[in-house]
Design an enzyme around this catalytic site. Structure first.
Site, PDB file in Angstrom:
ATOM      1  N   LYS A   7       0.791  -1.396   0.359  1.00  0.00           N
ATOM      2  CA  LYS A   7      -0.333   0.333  -0.358  1.00  0.00           C
ATOM      3  C   LYS A   7       0.956   1.131  -0.060  1.00  0.00           C
ATOM      4  O   LYS A   7       0.850   2.130  -0.900  1.00  0.00           O
ATOM      5  CB  LYS A   7      -1.013   0.292   1.518  1.00  0.00           C
ATOM      6  CG  LYS A   7      -1.784  -1.344   0.885  1.00  0.00           C
ATOM      7  CD  LYS A   7      -2.845  -1.427   2.793  1.00  0.00           C
ATOM      8  CE  LYS A   7      -3.935  -2.218   2.469  1.00  0.00           C
ATOM      9  NZ  LYS A   7      -4.568  -1.859   4.064  1.00  0.00           N
ATOM     10  N   HIS A  17      -2.773   5.446   9.210  1.00  0.00           N
ATOM     11  CA  HIS A  17      -2.703   5.875   8.423  1.00  0.00           C
ATOM     12  C   HIS A  17      -4.043   7.156   8.902  1.00  0.00           C
ATOM     13  O   HIS A  17      -3.924   8.851   8.219  1.00  0.00           O
ATOM     14  CB  HIS A  17      -3.401   5.568   6.742  1.00  0.00           C
ATOM     15  CG  HIS A  17      -2.242   5.126   6.240  1.00  0.00           C
ATOM     16  ND1 HIS A  17      -1.578   5.571   5.191  1.00  0.00           N
ATOM     17  CD2 HIS A  17      -3.249   3.989   6.053  1.00  0.00           C
ATOM     18  CE1 HIS A  17      -1.219   4.707   4.574  1.00  0.00           C
ATOM     19  NE2 HIS A  17      -1.926   3.197   4.863  1.00  0.00           N
ATOM     20  N   GLU A  56      -2.606  -1.867   9.066  1.00  0.00           N
ATOM     21  CA  GLU A  56      -2.101  -0.710   8.823  1.00  0.00           C
ATOM     22  C   GLU A  56      -2.883   0.662   8.024  1.00  0.00           C
ATOM     23  O   GLU A  56      -2.611   1.628   7.881  1.00  0.00           O
ATOM     24  CB  GLU A  56      -2.009  -1.598   7.578  1.00  0.00           C
ATOM     25  CG  GLU A  56      -0.624  -2.721   7.536  1.00  0.00           C
ATOM     26  CD  GLU A  56       0.089  -2.934   6.137  1.00  0.00           C
ATOM     27  OE1 GLU A  56       1.187  -2.281   5.124  1.00  0.00           O
ATOM     28  OE2 GLU A  56      -0.498  -3.914   5.198  1.00  0.00           O
TER      29      GLU A  56
END
Length: 346
Positions: free
Chosen positions: A139, A213, A209
């Site tokens: 990603k 962010h 994950e």
């Protein structure tokens, strides 16, 4: 990005694919790895022959049983307990690739935690002497930059590596490349995704994950969170993660492909960790100016019924099939999902 090496075995033909299934391995057997195994179970052109997790691996040239893998993993915590062919190991990935040189390619269904993890695995496999195709669903832009920096290493090791081959980056990035062809200049690429899962614990690494962010979090803080910490955070947000201006490698891939500068690419969305229904429809909008001087926007929307797993694993194996074709033509090194057209796996 590519270099021609000495000729390898001839390119696969459609007849070859029907008579000799591609031997495939899956590295990682969490939620994504298990979904990948389920996808392969319905395929004729690919055969799952190897699976690895943190504590062991299972290999069988005749084909690995999905149910045996799931049973061993759920009951004992590792596919290494499965029979036949199960082996416990503290360096399972390295041991597997060395024990199974006949595997044509691997899907790296692994969490990129820490942010250097996937590049470290790629270096380890390159040094092992195994040759073939590796596909990831990375990603982060910074993580993909590390893979791209391994171009010469992977090329010298006769490995064809396809990176960013999931949903986004991956499926939607490739759609942007195709959509861009209508325009003389691309002004904006906006990717908006909706993900719905019934239970976040089925995709623990993926959710961590995503948490990385959020404002106030990064990869290391997300990695250090216990399951209880994650559950507490999700309780505060009613199970929803609102993600904006993510560090997503779509920007790097589209810049390398010559579509537009990376600062014109944005990625964001909503993840619902308590409901399988998507909170919004996943789509990509490509806005540009035509050669006649008109501004327009192409929109490509994924069906709400397609799950995250379907939109990640399907493209990953499509790119793996394309990677096998490149490998057999002697094309080694690193490619992105914006450079190669995936091949449908029957």
């Amino acid at each position: 990005m590519t270099s021609v090496q000495s000729p390898q075995p001839r390119a696969m033909t459609s007849r070859d694919a029907k008579t000799t299934p591609i031997q495939v391995g899956v590295l990682g057997f969490g939620g994504l790895g298990q979904a990948a195994a389920q996808v392969l179970a319905a395929k004729q052109e690919m055969r799952l022959v190897a699976v690895a997790d943190r504590q062991g691996y299972l290999m069988n040239p005749a084909g690995v049983s999905l149910q045996d893998c799931i049973q061993a993993y759920r009951q004992h915590g590792s596919v290494g307990y499965g029979e036949p062919g199960g082996t416990l190991s503290q360096q399972s990935i390295l041991d597997l690739v060395q024990a199974a040189p006949e595997v044509d390619g691997y899907f790296l269904a692994l969490p990129n935690l820490p942010n250097t993890f996937m590049a470290a695995i790629a270096r380890e496999v390159a040094a092992s002497g195994w040759r073939g195709v590796l596909v990831d669903a990375l990603k982060r832009t910074s993580a993909m930059a590390q893979i791209l920096a391994l171009q010469e290493t992977l090329q010298a090791a006769s490995i064809t590596y396809l990176t960013g081959c999931g949903a986004t980056p991956g499926l939607l990035t490739a759609a942007a490349v195709i959509a861009a062809q209508s325009y003389a200049e691309i002004h904006r690429v906006a990717i908006t995704f909706g993900v719905g899962i019934a239970n976040w614990e089925a995709y623990r690494a993926t959710i961590r994950e995503d948490i990385a962010h959020l404002p106030g979090y990064d990869v290391e803080t997300a990695r250090a969170m216990s399951d209880a910490d994650v559950a507490a955070l999700l309780d505060k947000t009613n199970g929803l993660l609102h993600l904006e201006n993510m560090e997503h490698a779509d920007d790097l891939m589209l810049e390398l492909a010559g579509i537009c500068p990376r600062d014109r690419v944005t990625v964001g969305g909503i993840v619902d960790t308590r409901n399988p229904k998507k909170p919004l429809s996943t789509n990509i909008q490509v806005t540009g100016r035509t050669f006649e001087g008109k501004m327009s926007t192409h929109t490509f929307t994924l069906g709400d019924e397609t799950s995250m797993a379907a939109n990640v694993c399907g493209p990953a194996f499509g790119y793996l099939k394309a990677g096998i074709q490149l490998y057999r033509r002697g094309l080694h090194g690193v490619f992105t999902a914006a450079e190669v057209m995936p091949q449908f796996v029957r």
